[in-house]
Write a protein that holds these residues in place. Structure first.
Motif, PDB file in Angstrom:
ATOM      1  N   ASP A   1       0.829  -1.272   0.128  1.00 18.23           N
ATOM      2  CA  ASP A   1       0.026   0.050   0.042  1.00 18.23           C
ATOM      3  C   ASP A   1       0.636   1.383  -0.007  1.00 18.23           C
ATOM      4  O   ASP A   1       2.131   1.092   0.061  1.00 18.23           O
ATOM      5  N   ALA A   2       0.245   2.200  -0.096  1.00 20.80           N
ATOM      6  CA  ALA A   2       0.999   3.644  -0.217  1.00 20.80           C
ATOM      7  C   ALA A   2       1.936   3.967   0.838  1.00 20.80           C
ATOM      8  O   ALA A   2       3.084   4.598   0.503  1.00 20.80           O
ATOM      9  N   SER A   3       1.384   3.768   2.065  1.00 19.43           N
ATOM     10  CA  SER A   3       2.414   4.138   3.062  1.00 19.43           C
ATOM     11  C   SER A   3       3.470   3.302   3.155  1.00 19.43           C
ATOM     12  O   SER A   3       4.702   3.578   3.370  1.00 19.43           O
ATOM     13  N   ALA A   4       3.499   1.806   2.777  1.00 19.09           N
ATOM     14  CA  ALA A   4       4.652   1.135   2.702  1.00 19.09           C
ATOM     15  C   ALA A   4       5.698   1.573   1.746  1.00 19.09           C
ATOM     16  O   ALA A   4       6.757   1.208   1.746  1.00 19.09           O
ATOM     17  N   LEU A   5       5.027   1.840   0.578  1.00 24.03           N
ATOM     18  CA  LEU A   5       5.826   2.336  -0.773  1.00 24.03           C
ATOM     19  C   LEU A   5       6.634   3.532   0.036  1.00 24.03           C
ATOM     20  O   LEU A   5       7.656   3.600  -0.316  1.00 24.03           O
ATOM     21  N   GLN A   7       7.426   4.435   3.024  1.00 22.17           N
ATOM     22  CA  GLN A   7       8.373   4.154   3.949  1.00 22.17           C
ATOM     23  C   GLN A   7       9.652   3.395   3.305  1.00 22.17           C
ATOM     24  O   GLN A   7      10.723   3.811   3.718  1.00 22.17           O
ATOM     25  N   HIS A   8       9.405   2.663   2.188  1.00 24.52           N
ATOM     26  CA  HIS A   8      10.543   1.906   1.701  1.00 24.52           C
ATOM     27  C   HIS A   8      11.164   3.057   1.033  1.00 24.52           C
ATOM     28  O   HIS A   8      12.678   3.098   1.014  1.00 24.52           O
ATOM     29  N   PHE A   9      10.787   4.115   0.207  1.00 24.06           N
ATOM     30  CA  PHE A   9      11.531   5.246  -0.272  1.00 24.06           C
ATOM     31  C   PHE A   9      12.139   6.013   0.633  1.00 24.06           C
ATOM     32  O   PHE A   9      13.508   6.346   0.795  1.00 24.06           O
ATOM     33  N   ASP A  10      11.573   6.131   2.015  1.00 26.27           N
ATOM     34  CA  ASP A  10      12.227   6.959   2.947  1.00 26.27           C
ATOM     35  C   ASP A  10      13.365   6.204   3.556  1.00 26.27           C
ATOM     36  O   ASP A  10      14.658   6.741   3.969  1.00 26.27           O
ATOM     37  N   ASP A  11      13.245   4.914   3.726  1.00 19.43           N
ATOM     38  CA  ASP A  11      14.572   4.049   4.278  1.00 19.43           C
ATOM     39  C   ASP A  11      15.632   4.102   2.970  1.00 19.43           C
ATOM     40  O   ASP A  11      16.855   4.058   3.503  1.00 19.43           O
ATOM     41  N   THR A  12      15.272   3.867   1.747  1.00 17.34           N
ATOM     42  CA  THR A  12      16.246   3.826   0.804  1.00 17.34           C
ATOM     43  C   THR A  12      17.154   5.233   0.961  1.00 17.34           C
ATOM     44  O   THR A  12      18.237   5.140   0.876  1.00 17.34           O
ATOM     45  N   ILE A  13      16.499   6.252   0.987  1.00 20.42           N
ATOM     46  CA  ILE A  13      17.020   7.747   1.099  1.00 20.42           C
ATOM     47  C   ILE A  13      17.956   7.826   2.544  1.00 20.42           C
ATOM     48  O   ILE A  13      19.176   8.100   2.608  1.00 20.42           O
ATOM     49  N   ALA A  14      17.198   7.362   3.525  1.00 22.48           N
ATOM     50  CA  ALA A  14      18.026   7.310   4.696  1.00 22.48           C
ATOM     51  C   ALA A  14      19.241   6.521   4.696  1.00 22.48           C
ATOM     52  O   ALA A  14      20.157   6.951   5.457  1.00 22.48           O
ATOM     53  N   SER A  15      19.207   5.434   4.130  1.00 21.17           N
ATOM     54  CA  SER A  15      20.369   4.499   4.295  1.00 21.17           C
ATOM     55  C   SER A  15      21.357   4.896   3.130  1.00 21.17           C
ATOM     56  O   SER A  15      22.312   4.125   2.860  1.00 21.17           O
TER      57      SER A  15
END
Ligand code: FAQ
Length: 311
Positions: A1-5, A7-15
């Motif tokens: 769902d949208a929030s999981a997507l 979250q995945h984007f945010d995690d990718t940027i953060a790491s």
């Protein structure tokens, strides 16, 4: 769902991982990248004109062949960057239309005239120098195709910068008239080069978000400061000065202090009212229109080959 997507984007940027074209990304991220990459590509293409102006009048065959190669490199960078924009879903023909209709910007610096051959050297030294200063951190931009494109572009820009500096060194070893010509060109290009980094941070609407997304890795003012610090010793070695009485070393800050460029001039230039805006865009438009038959012929040829392969 949208929030999981998200979250995945945010995690990718953060790491500090890369976002690739097939990954989900917020609309704003995509839009910002298309804007910046398109503006960058347009700059490379329009940026051929100030130096291209001197190809027919270069003072020797050696200088002419160097200049031809450099201008050709800029065309390559432009095409490379349009390809990076295409990975985001942008259409190249549409981007060209936006450029020649004045809807999309290109770097302010290319709206100034190149009046003498010393300008060719100063563009290499200061304009490519500023471009490198701005683009080396972009090699770590969070969007994969853009970061990777920047690696090659920066290698070539470094070469261009040395080419400019070497040209100026030769002129500085020449006659007094040649030295004066170099100083006069430096005086004209210094302030516009500082403007290349964009408006001051407190008047830069995109910086904060672009830093959060790691599209940009430093603010406009940080990079401008880095460029000033880097250029001062180079000017000294060359034997020229910058037209800024406020430019002094500040031991406490560990940086040079310097005056503000004229931001009202910058706003006028990016608003379409610089010395050469109309001419630059008109040239690009004419090249596009005169090249129509080449594009039509290439499409016809590709179609015929496809038909032949099928029959
Ligand atoms: N000129 O919020 P910000 C080259 C616009 S090097 C024109 O700070 P941002 C090599 C900006 O787009 C030159 N417009 O924006 C070469 C925004 O417009 P909007 C190209 C400018 O994006 C050498 C508005 O003002 N390099 O071509 C300029 O976060 C020799 C607000 O500004 C690149 O493009 C400007 N100087 O930061 C070729 C590098 N500054 O929102 C031939 C990649 C700002 O109305 C010969 N780009 N604007 O659409 C960047 O790093 C960034 O886009 C900045 C601006 C730092 C330029």
């Amino acid at each position: 769902d949208a929030s999981a997507l998200q979250q995945h984007f945010d995690d990718t940027i953060a790491s500090d991982q890369r976002i690739e074209p097939r990954d989900w990304m917020p609309d704003g991220y995509r839009k910002t990248l298309i804007r910046q990459i398109a503006q960058h590509a347009h700059s490379e293409i329009i940026g051929m004109q100030p130096e291209g102006n001197w190809i027919t009048r270069a003072p020797s065959l050696r200088r002419k062949s160097i200049l031809l190669a450099k201008v050709q490199d800029e065309a390559g960078h432009g095409l490379y960057l349009y390809s990076a924009a295409e990975t985001l879903g942008a259409d190249r023909a549409d981007l060209t239309d936006q450029l020649i209709s004045g809807k999309q910007k290109y770097s302010s610096i290319f709206n100034y005239p190149s009046l003498t051959f010393a300008d060719v050297g100063v563009i290499g030294w200061l304009v490519d120098g500023a471009a490198i200063c701005n683009q080396v951190p972009l090699c770590r931009s969070s969007f994969g195709p853009y970061g990777r494109a920047m690696i090659r572009v920066c290698k070539e820009e470094s070469f261009h910068q040395r080419q400019g500096y070497e040209l100026l060194m030769s002129m500085m070893r020449g006659t007094q008239a040649q030295r004066d010509m170099v100083q006069e060109a430096v005086d004209r290009w210094w302030w516009p080069a500082l403007m290349m980094f964009g408006p001051p941070d407190d008047r830069s609407p995109n910086t904060e978000q672009s830093m959060q997304w790691k599209i940009k890795r430093h603010t406009n003012d940080e990079l401008r400061q880095r460029f000033v610090d880097m250029s001062v010793p180079q000017a000294k070695a060359l034997g020229v000065t910058f037209p800024d009485p406020a430019l002094v070393w500040n031991a406490e800050r560990g940086h040079h202090d310097f005056d503000e460029p004229d931001w009202s001039e910058f706003m006028a230039v990016i608003g379409g009212n610089g010395a050469c805006n109309v001419e630059r865009v008109a040239n690009r438009r004419a090249a596009h229109e005169e090249g129509e038959w080449v594009r039509a012929a290439a499409v016809a040829f590709a179609n015929r080959q496809r038909e032949e392969a099928q029959s």
